[in-house]
Design an enzyme around this catalytic site. Structure first.
Site, PDB file in Angstrom:
ATOM      1  N   GLY A  46       0.837  -1.200   0.000  1.00  0.00           N
ATOM      2  CA  GLY A  46       0.000   0.000   0.000  1.00  0.00           C
ATOM      3  C   GLY A  46       0.864   1.239   0.000  1.00  0.00           C
ATOM      4  N   GLN A  51       2.948   9.837   2.166  1.00  0.00           N
ATOM      5  CA  GLN A  51       4.311   9.299   2.035  1.00  0.00           C
ATOM      6  C   GLN A  51       5.064   9.862   0.844  1.00  0.00           C
ATOM      7  OE1 GLN A  51       2.660   5.135   2.491  1.00  0.00           O
ATOM      8  NE2 GLN A  51       4.688   4.847   3.371  1.00  0.00           N
ATOM      9  N   CYS A  91       6.712  -0.646   6.883  1.00  0.00           N
ATOM     10  CA  CYS A  91       6.292   0.602   6.226  1.00  0.00           C
ATOM     11  C   CYS A  91       7.403   1.060   5.298  1.00  0.00           C
ATOM     12  CB  CYS A  91       6.012   1.667   7.280  1.00  0.00           C
ATOM     13  SG  CYS A  91       5.465   3.236   6.585  1.00  0.00           S
ATOM     14  N   LEU A  92       7.028   1.468   4.103  1.00  0.00           N
ATOM     15  CA  LEU A  92       8.022   1.944   3.132  1.00  0.00           C
ATOM     16  C   LEU A  92       8.743   3.191   3.638  1.00  0.00           C
ATOM     17  CD1 LEU A  92       5.973   1.387  -0.149  1.00  0.00           C
ATOM     18  CD2 LEU A  92       7.906   0.012   0.683  1.00  0.00           C
ATOM     19  N   HIS A 133      -3.504   0.993   8.276  1.00  0.00           N
ATOM     20  CA  HIS A 133      -2.148   1.562   8.243  1.00  0.00           C
ATOM     21  C   HIS A 133      -2.113   2.799   7.332  1.00  0.00           C
ATOM     22  CE1 HIS A 133       2.411   0.838   7.840  1.00  0.00           C
ATOM     23  NE2 HIS A 133       2.158   1.680   6.843  1.00  0.00           N
ATOM     24  N   GLU A 134      -2.751   2.692   6.160  1.00  0.00           N
ATOM     25  CA  GLU A 134      -2.757   3.822   5.208  1.00  0.00           C
ATOM     26  C   GLU A 134      -3.613   4.974   5.716  1.00  0.00           C
ATOM     27  OE1 GLU A 134      -0.487   3.431   3.315  1.00  0.00           O
ATOM     28  OE2 GLU A 134      -0.361   1.273   3.058  1.00  0.00           O
ATOM     29  N   HIS A 137      -1.631   7.003   8.030  1.00  0.00           N
ATOM     30  CA  HIS A 137      -0.717   7.926   7.338  1.00  0.00           C
ATOM     31  C   HIS A 137      -1.451   9.226   6.996  1.00  0.00           C
ATOM     32  CE1 HIS A 137       3.073   5.831   6.717  1.00  0.00           C
ATOM     33  NE2 HIS A 137       2.509   4.794   6.140  1.00  0.00           N
TER      34      HIS A 137
HETATM   35  O1  GNR Z   1       4.282  -2.685   2.057  1.00  0.00           O
HETATM   36  C1  GNR Z   1       3.716  -2.637   3.132  1.00  0.00           C
HETATM   37  N1  GNR Z   1       3.479  -3.779   3.810  1.00  0.00           N
HETATM   38  C2  GNR Z   1       2.705  -3.841   4.967  1.00  0.00           C
HETATM   39  C3  GNR Z   1       2.761  -5.006   5.713  1.00  0.00           C
HETATM   40  C4  GNR Z   1       2.013  -5.131   6.863  1.00  0.00           C
HETATM   41  C5  GNR Z   1       1.209  -4.091   7.264  1.00  0.00           C
HETATM   42  C6  GNR Z   1       1.153  -2.927   6.545  1.00  0.00           C
HETATM   43  C7  GNR Z   1       1.897  -2.790   5.389  1.00  0.00           C
HETATM   44  S1  GNR Z   1       1.807  -1.338   4.478  1.00  0.00           S
HETATM   45  C8  GNR Z   1       3.380  -1.319   3.718  1.00  0.00           C
HETATM   46  C9  GNR Z   1       3.485  -0.184   2.706  1.00  0.00           C
HETATM   47  C10 GNR Z   1       3.358   1.159   3.407  1.00  0.00           C
HETATM   48  O2  GNR Z   1       4.231   1.664   4.033  1.00  0.00           O
HETATM   49  N2  GNR Z   1       2.209   1.735   3.339  1.00  0.00           N
HETATM   50  O3  GNR Z   1       1.994   2.903   3.963  1.00  0.00           O
HETATM   51 NI    NI Z   2       3.355   2.921   5.654  1.00  0.00          NI
END
Ligand code: GNR
Ligand code: NI
Length: 167
Positions: A46, A51, A91-92, A133-134, A137
């Site tokens: 995601g 980001q 998270c990226l 999670h998104e 953000h």
């Molecule tokens: O790539 C992603 N993998 C992930 C794995 C477990 C829970 C959430 C994520 S999101 C993350 C990409 C990202 O940073 N999205 O904001």
């Molecule tokens: Ni993230």
């Protein structure tokens, strides 16, 4: 399409609050295409506009193994959230850090699609975790902020060291 630069924790711009999208127009669709390209290239499950330093409520997700099931959420709202499940998250914007976070197990989310049409979707498992999670953000929240102060301090130091060494 272009690949966008992903902000790294602890960049203060990751704490900005995203504004709702007022009109789903060509510039929003270009942003979506660029975010999808950036997410697939990373690779990630995601990506939130926050980001890539665009403070608008836009999220892309693809939790499929075949990487061909792009979901776009504009102005997402949680309609329901039930149960609790622990999932190891990454998270990226915080590369190399993986930690278990408790999230709702089952969610219902309402959002606009890239065509501007409202839709409702149900999710569980990784997709549900990823949506939460998104959406965090978009509120300026990075997953490490659910961890203890001690862990946050260590993660912050590790990220700053990595950034110094790659500079
Ligand atoms: O790539 C992603 N993998 C992930 C794995 C477990 C829970 C959430 C994520 S999101 C993350 C990409 C990202 O940073 N999205 O904001
Ligand atoms: Ni993230």
């Amino acid at each position: 399409m272009s690949r966008l630069h992903i902000l790294r924790y602890p960049d203060p711009r990751l704490h900005k609050i995203a504004a709702p999208v007022e009109e789903v127009n060509e510039s929003i669709r270009t942003l979506i295409a660029d975010m999808a390209e950036t997410m697939y290239a990373a690779p990630g499950v995601g990506l939130a506009a926050t980001q890539v330093n665009v403070h608008k409520q836009v999220v892309v997700i693809d939790a499929s193994e075949t990487r061909d099931k792009l979901v776009t959420l504009i102005n997402p709202e949680l309609v329901a959230a039930t149960g609790v499940a622990d999932c190891e998250e990454g998270c990226l914007s915080v590369p190399g850090i993986y930690e278990k976070i408790a999230r709702a197990e089952h969610i219902v989310v309402r959002a606009l699609g890239p065509d501007g049409q409202s839709f409702t979707m149900e999710a569980e498992g990784l997709v549900a975790v990823c949506i939460q999670h998104e959406m965090d953000h978009l509120k300026g929240l990075v997953f490490v902020e659910y961890l203890s102060r001690l862990k946050q301090t260590r993660i912050r130091a590790k990220m700053l060291k990595q950034q110094r060494q790659s500079a």
